[in-house]
Write a protein that holds these residues in place. Structure first.
Motif, PDB file in Angstrom:
ATOM      1  N   ASP A 217      24.126  18.065   4.767  1.00  0.00           N
ATOM      2  CA  ASP A 217      24.204  16.610   4.719  1.00  0.00           C
ATOM      3  C   ASP A 217      23.313  15.990   3.644  1.00  0.00           C
ATOM      4  O   ASP A 217      23.499  14.836   3.294  1.00  0.00           O
ATOM      5  CB  ASP A 217      23.849  16.015   6.088  1.00  0.00           C
ATOM      6  N   ASN A 218      22.346  16.730   3.129  1.00  0.00           N
ATOM      7  CA  ASN A 218      21.434  16.188   2.123  1.00  0.00           C
ATOM      8  C   ASN A 218      22.009  16.235   0.712  1.00  0.00           C
ATOM      9  O   ASN A 218      21.456  15.638  -0.192  1.00  0.00           O
ATOM     10  CB  ASN A 218      20.117  16.966   2.130  1.00  0.00           C
TER      11      ASN A 218
ATOM     12  N   LYS B 221      24.132  15.607  -2.560  1.00  0.00           N
ATOM     13  CA  LYS B 221      24.731  14.421  -3.180  1.00  0.00           C
ATOM     14  C   LYS B 221      25.827  14.825  -4.162  1.00  0.00           C
ATOM     15  O   LYS B 221      25.801  15.909  -4.743  1.00  0.00           O
ATOM     16  CB  LYS B 221      23.662  13.604  -3.923  1.00  0.00           C
TER      17      LYS B 221
ATOM     18  N   SER C 259      26.994  11.208  -0.211  1.00  0.00           N
ATOM     19  CA  SER C 259      26.830  12.580   0.283  1.00  0.00           C
ATOM     20  C   SER C 259      28.142  13.350   0.133  1.00  0.00           C
ATOM     21  O   SER C 259      29.237  12.776   0.221  1.00  0.00           O
ATOM     22  CB  SER C 259      26.389  12.585   1.750  1.00  0.00           C
TER      23      SER C 259
END
Length: 142
Positions: A90-91, A93, A41
């Protein structure tokens, strides 16, 4: 004042330079790298950058092959985008925010040629590859 009898002088033109040795990237590069993974992340990367006081690092796959570079600038862009769109950050990448077209440098390149590349390309760090393998990184600070 007269020089002592055993004192010898030599004209500058008589001085012969020794063999020229190149100072190389290998001598100044960082070998113990902090690397990141594409599936990691962006939040984890930001935390690591702050914790280690670094401005970015190479992104490697499961085999250790270089697949990109992520910088604090890449992370900042993601944070601003998430806040602007009021979406969770937070999702996100690393693979979605890293620079995948990475400029690299060879370990035996002359350090002055490397300095010129830093200036010409306006890049802060170069991963160092030898036979396709990531062996280090050199930054402008180095």
């Amino acid at each position: 004042m007269k020089a002592p009898e055993n004192f010898k002088t030599r004209k500058v033109s008589e001085t012969k330079p020794g063999p020229s040795k190149s100072i190389t990237v290998r001598q100044y590069m960082t070998k113990n790298l902090i690397t990141f993974r594409p599936d990691q992340s962006v939040r984890e990367v930001m935390d690591e950058l702050v914790k280690r006081n670094i401005s970015g690092g190479p992104v490697v796959d499961d085999t250790g092959r270089l697949v990109g570079v992520i910088s604090e600038g890449d992370c900042l862009k993601q944070v601003v985008k998430a806040k602007y769109h009021n979406s969770p950050e937070d999702n996100e990448k690393v693979a979605d925010h890293m620079e995948a077209e990475v400029k690299t440098i060879e370990p035996d390149k002359d350090i002055f040629e490397a300095a010129k590349q830093f200036l010409d390309m306006k890049i802060r760090r170069f991963p160092v590859l030898e036979e396709g393998k990531l062996i280090g990184q050199i930054s402008q600070k180095d």
